[in-house]
Design a protein around this motif. Sequence first.
Motif, PDB file in Angstrom:
ATOM      1  N   THR A   1      55.218 -11.587  31.458  1.00 17.04           N
ATOM      2  CA  THR A   1      55.008 -13.231  31.247  1.00 17.04           C
ATOM      3  C   THR A   1      56.983 -13.347  32.227  1.00 17.04           C
ATOM      4  O   THR A   1      57.565 -12.590  32.083  1.00 17.04           O
ATOM      5  CB  THR A   1      55.392 -13.256  29.592  1.00 17.04           C
TER       6      THR A   1
ATOM      7  N   ARG B   1      44.608  -8.851  29.897  1.00 10.41           N
ATOM      8  CA  ARG B   1      43.780  -7.613  30.496  1.00 10.41           C
ATOM      9  C   ARG B   1      42.832  -7.021  30.540  1.00 10.41           C
ATOM     10  O   ARG B   1      41.560  -6.396  30.912  1.00 10.41           O
ATOM     11  CB  ARG B   1      44.294  -6.516  28.913  1.00 10.41           C
ATOM     12  N   GLN B   2      41.323  -7.924  28.985  1.00 11.68           N
ATOM     13  CA  GLN B   2      40.185  -7.635  29.508  1.00 11.68           C
ATOM     14  C   GLN B   2      39.556  -8.377  30.387  1.00 11.68           C
ATOM     15  O   GLN B   2      38.202  -8.346  31.275  1.00 11.68           O
ATOM     16  CB  GLN B   2      39.584  -8.543  28.325  1.00 11.68           C
TER      17      GLN B   2
ATOM     18  N   ARG C   1      48.037  -5.235  34.734  1.00 16.96           N
ATOM     19  CA  ARG C   1      49.710  -5.673  33.916  1.00 16.96           C
ATOM     20  C   ARG C   1      49.723  -6.496  33.761  1.00 16.96           C
ATOM     21  O   ARG C   1      48.954  -7.669  35.011  1.00 16.96           O
ATOM     22  CB  ARG C   1      50.882  -5.183  34.423  1.00 16.96           C
ATOM     23  N   TYR C   2      50.255  -7.242  32.642  1.00 17.80           N
ATOM     24  CA  TYR C   2      50.074  -8.644  32.723  1.00 17.80           C
ATOM     25  C   TYR C   2      51.000  -9.296  31.858  1.00 17.80           C
ATOM     26  O   TYR C   2      52.073  -8.696  31.119  1.00 17.80           O
ATOM     27  CB  TYR C   2      48.871  -9.290  31.445  1.00 17.80           C
TER      28      TYR C   2
ATOM     29  N   ALA D   1      50.184 -13.665  22.786  1.00 14.57           N
ATOM     30  CA  ALA D   1      48.817 -12.531  22.682  1.00 14.57           C
ATOM     31  C   ALA D   1      47.256 -13.207  22.218  1.00 14.57           C
ATOM     32  O   ALA D   1      46.933 -12.131  23.655  1.00 14.57           O
ATOM     33  CB  ALA D   1      48.951 -12.136  21.033  1.00 14.57           C
ATOM     34  N   ARG D   2      46.832 -13.930  23.090  1.00 14.76           N
ATOM     35  CA  ARG D   2      45.501 -14.341  23.462  1.00 14.76           C
ATOM     36  C   ARG D   2      45.682 -14.050  25.172  1.00 14.76           C
ATOM     37  O   ARG D   2      44.282 -13.871  25.382  1.00 14.76           O
ATOM     38  CB  ARG D   2      45.027 -15.241  22.626  1.00 14.76           C
ATOM     39  N   ASP D   3      46.631 -15.151  25.217  1.00 12.78           N
ATOM     40  CA  ASP D   3      46.454 -14.526  26.678  1.00 12.78           C
ATOM     41  C   ASP D   3      46.497 -13.515  27.052  1.00 12.78           C
ATOM     42  O   ASP D   3      46.277 -13.902  28.391  1.00 12.78           O
ATOM     43  CB  ASP D   3      47.831 -15.891  27.400  1.00 12.78           C
ATOM     44  N   ILE D   4      47.572 -12.544  26.885  1.00 12.46           N
ATOM     45  CA  ILE D   4      47.980 -11.648  27.277  1.00 12.46           C
ATOM     46  C   ILE D   4      46.876 -10.613  27.192  1.00 12.46           C
ATOM     47  O   ILE D   4      45.858  -9.883  27.917  1.00 12.46           O
ATOM     48  CB  ILE D   4      48.940 -10.230  26.561  1.00 12.46           C
ATOM     49  N   GLU D   5      46.204 -10.814  25.931  1.00  9.72           N
ATOM     50  CA  GLU D   5      44.757  -9.763  25.153  1.00  9.72           C
ATOM     51  C   GLU D   5      43.713 -10.475  26.416  1.00  9.72           C
ATOM     52  O   GLU D   5      43.283  -9.456  27.285  1.00  9.72           O
ATOM     53  CB  GLU D   5      44.330 -10.488  24.031  1.00  9.72           C
ATOM     54  N   MET D   6      43.701 -11.577  26.757  1.00  9.81           N
ATOM     55  CA  MET D   6      42.444 -11.630  27.725  1.00  9.81           C
ATOM     56  C   MET D   6      42.636 -11.217  29.144  1.00  9.81           C
ATOM     57  O   MET D   6      41.685 -10.777  30.172  1.00  9.81           O
ATOM     58  CB  MET D   6      42.196 -13.825  28.199  1.00  9.81           C
TER      59      MET D   6
END
Length: 79
Positions: free
Chosen positions: A47, A38-39, A44-45, A31-36
């Motif tokens: 996986t 996006r930020q 889109r991200y 989740a932290r990778d996906i959020e980073m």
Amino acid sequence: GISGIDALKALRGDLATAHIPVVALSANAMARDIEMGRQLGFFRYLTKPIVVEEFMTTLDLALEWAQKNAVSPKVPEKP
């Protein structure tokens, strides 16, 4: 030979490509990778493994977004 983040920075730093929606495709699925991602500005991200329907929908959305937000390239005037 560069990371996706470096590629995104290079694309955003060039006026010719700054407007193009960039999709990340990564094996980093926390989740932290996906959020980073996006930020950082990825459109889109996604996986791995690829979910074909999600991938195709993302391409459709990116193309739709690009069409709505089209930027006319500045063509140098002839002397």
